[in-house]
Design an enzyme around this catalytic site. Structure first.
Site, short mmCIF file in Angstrom:
data_model
loop_
_atom_site.label_atom_id
_atom_site.label_comp_id
_atom_site.label_asym_id
_atom_site.label_seq_id
_atom_site.Cartn_x
_atom_site.Cartn_y
_atom_site.Cartn_z
CD1 TRP A 248 76.15 38.79 18.89
CD2 TRP A 248 75.88 40.58 17.76
NE1 TRP A 248 76.15 38.57 17.50
CE2 TRP A 248 76.08 39.90 16.92
CE3 TRP A 248 75.70 42.14 17.59
CZ2 TRP A 248 75.89 39.94 15.36
CZ3 TRP A 248 75.60 42.39 16.09
CH2 TRP A 248 75.89 41.34 15.18
CG ASP B 46 70.47 42.34 21.71
OD1 ASP B 46 69.53 41.74 20.91
OD2 ASP B 46 71.44 42.47 21.02
CE LYS C 117 69.88 37.08 14.88
NZ LYS C 117 71.33 36.50 14.27
#
Lengths: 361, 361
Positions: free
Chosen positions: A102, A173, A197
């Site tokens: 990511w 992030d 999430k």
């Protein structure tokens, strides 16, 4: 239905109490004769929901007053583009620390909008385990910001000690670890994450950004992605994802009711230590991340004999343990233990893994 | 709760049958032991939902095979930016026909990414009514595209005869009239709209685009907004708004079950004619749009004596007729009659308006 534990990396399990509450008031919110998804985002009823959600998130994360909380469109990947648009410049540069998939995607996207100085923050140590090395990185003093991914959902790597970046704002992030543990927001210029999430349904993105960093967007920044415009319109320049924002508010209230982030952190430690402890005690299963860098949220693991993978997944499912298949990049298995996963779910998984090991050893 | 008719311009009323179905399976979709919002967008169960929704939309709108259907982030305003990014160029130009607030906003945003040739498509006629004039517009032969807004949600203006644009692709914002009537998709290079009017919850955007127009995005286009990248990833480069996509699929199925767009168009004609007919027969209420340009979806109207506005809104609410307050740009009232508004709702509104008129004349 039988009780199912869902280890999906996201969208994933949501708190049962919240799911039931949302179901109950789905057709008629607060006696107004309409469901929440049927009312205008500018109605009095909805604005009360939106404001309370933002206030509760501030409480939970101890967000200082000089930070804006924005509810945006586009997911984490949207921020990969709008972060350099807002905080970077076409002429200047930004540092990107890469520790997995990511953070790598974030760096790739940013190249469109600024000069990217990319560096690895991880390495494979002498034991063959992935480890972090976040000291003495080749950071630039004149970078617009430093970007990191606090929890790599695919690689199962979590940063617990953020690097020192001096006067350069650190941006993280936190899509897959937001609200899973305490974080000192004041150490960051910006924190952001998709909701799917630890917070709620997909399709809404939370950006927590220090006020002095906004108002300098590049001229190509779309209006709905300009942090200043978004802040000035209370995240309602256009219609937000009203359902996800509302649901997130319910999750924030639920989290407060069970003791907040500190209590959640203790539970997440217990859950992840249970699973890692079992994996480490076995030579049938393995995890390839050094202890200091292990994610509490996403635990990738491998069977010694990968020809048993399909059977493992099928039998797990028969035991109501679903979505354990690893990401295609790594293969193997992955158990995501987000906030809504109860300890009982992890116990059930470990118990199944023990039995499977005995049967196939 | 008592039966409420919700005239909000969006988010607004959704079909009762769909609302009940979604509520029923909220905790356990299809017996899998998890709710739809809790499962991965890449799971077999979710992919089946997503694919069926796209196929049903193709059926309902008769979308030709050489068009892609994309489910995107960012709402209509997001498309205001990503349309010129994808179909326009920094050096070239695009034509924008302005007929109200939304087509104006689209033109303003596009200026960041291409040269905008903006022109009015409406005028006030001799009777003081807003009328459309879409012939002999100063369109450019080398424009990348022509943009129009098929239904102006604020101004209550709808385009039933789209202008001829020759070889230049015509692009229309259909946010507030999608699926309300038949449209010949093949006449357009692209059609797009946010979902929160005729389709479902907010936070998802549908883009229907001819294949030859994609694959030419400007280099500054964010990955999640690149139509080619989105098409190549079946609208799942990143996590879409899974709840809204699922809900949209239910609405598409419901619409098919009641006769499709043709049947819906007949109902929408009947509903809007009932309300316009009453307004025109009264000198207590008025609407300022010429008959040929009147929206079937959003009907702004004004009380002769605007000092009665607050009382009208309060009494309407007491009669379970909510969200009738006009947009702040125009003032007065606005009744939005989207697909989910039953004829009974319009009858109830007209009946209330009659009584209110008698009491205050």
């Amino acid at each position: 239905m039988s009780k199912v534990y869902n280890f999906s990396a996201g969208p994933s399990m949501l708190p049962e109490a919240v799911m039931k509450e949302v179901q109950k008031e789905f057709l008629d919110f607060n006696g107004i004769g309409a469901g929440v998804i049927e009312i205008s985002h500018r109605s009095k009823d909805y604005l009360a929901i939106a404001e309370k959600a933002a206030a509760d998130l501030r409480d939970l994360m101890n967000i200082p007053d000089n930070y804006k909380v924005l509810f945006m469109h586009g997911g984490g990947r949207g921020v990969f583009a709008n972060l350099p648009m807002n905080l970077g410049t076409a002429e200047g540069s930004a540092d990107y620390i890469v520790t997995g998939a990511w953070s790598g995607y974030a760096a790739e996207e940013a190249v469109k909008y600024t000069h990217v100085n990319s560096m690895r923050g991880d390495f494979v140590n002498a034991d063959g385990k992935v480890e972090l090395k976040l000291k003495d990185l080749p950071l630039k003093k004149d970078a617009a910001y430093v970007h990191m991914c606090m929890n790599e959902t695919i690689h199962g790597i979590e940063i617990f000690d953020a690097p020192e970046t001096g006067d350069v704002p650190l941006v993280a992030d936190i899509s897959s670890c937001i609200l899973s543990r305490r974080m000192d927001v004041s150490r960051y210029g910006m924190l952001y994450g998709g909701a799917q999430k630890n917070i709620g349904p997909s399709g809404i993105t939370i950006v927590i950004v220090r006020e002095d960093l906004i108002g300098h967007a590049q001229s190509i920044t779309p209006a709905i992605w300009d942090y200043k415009v978004t802040a000035d319109h209370d995240s309602m320049l256009n219609t937000p994802n009203t359902f996800a924002w509302y649901f997130a508010g319910k999750v924030f209230a639920w989290l407060k009711s069970i003791g907040g982030v500190e209590a959640m952190e203790a539970m997440n430690k217990e859950k992840s230590e249970l699973l890692y402890g079992f994996i480490d005690s076995s030579d049938f299963y393995s995890n390839n991340v050094a202890v200091s860098a292990r994610s509490r949220m996403n635990i990738p693991f491998f069977l010694k004999d990968s020809s048993l993978d399909q059977q493992f997944i099928a039998e797990a499912k028969a035991n109501n343990l679903i979505s354990l298949k690893g990401h295609r990049v790594l293969g193997g298995m992955r158990a995501s233990l987000y906030n809504a996963m109860p300890l009982e779910g992890v116990k059930a998984l470990v118990s199944f893994m023990e039995k499977f090991e005995k049967a196939h050893k």
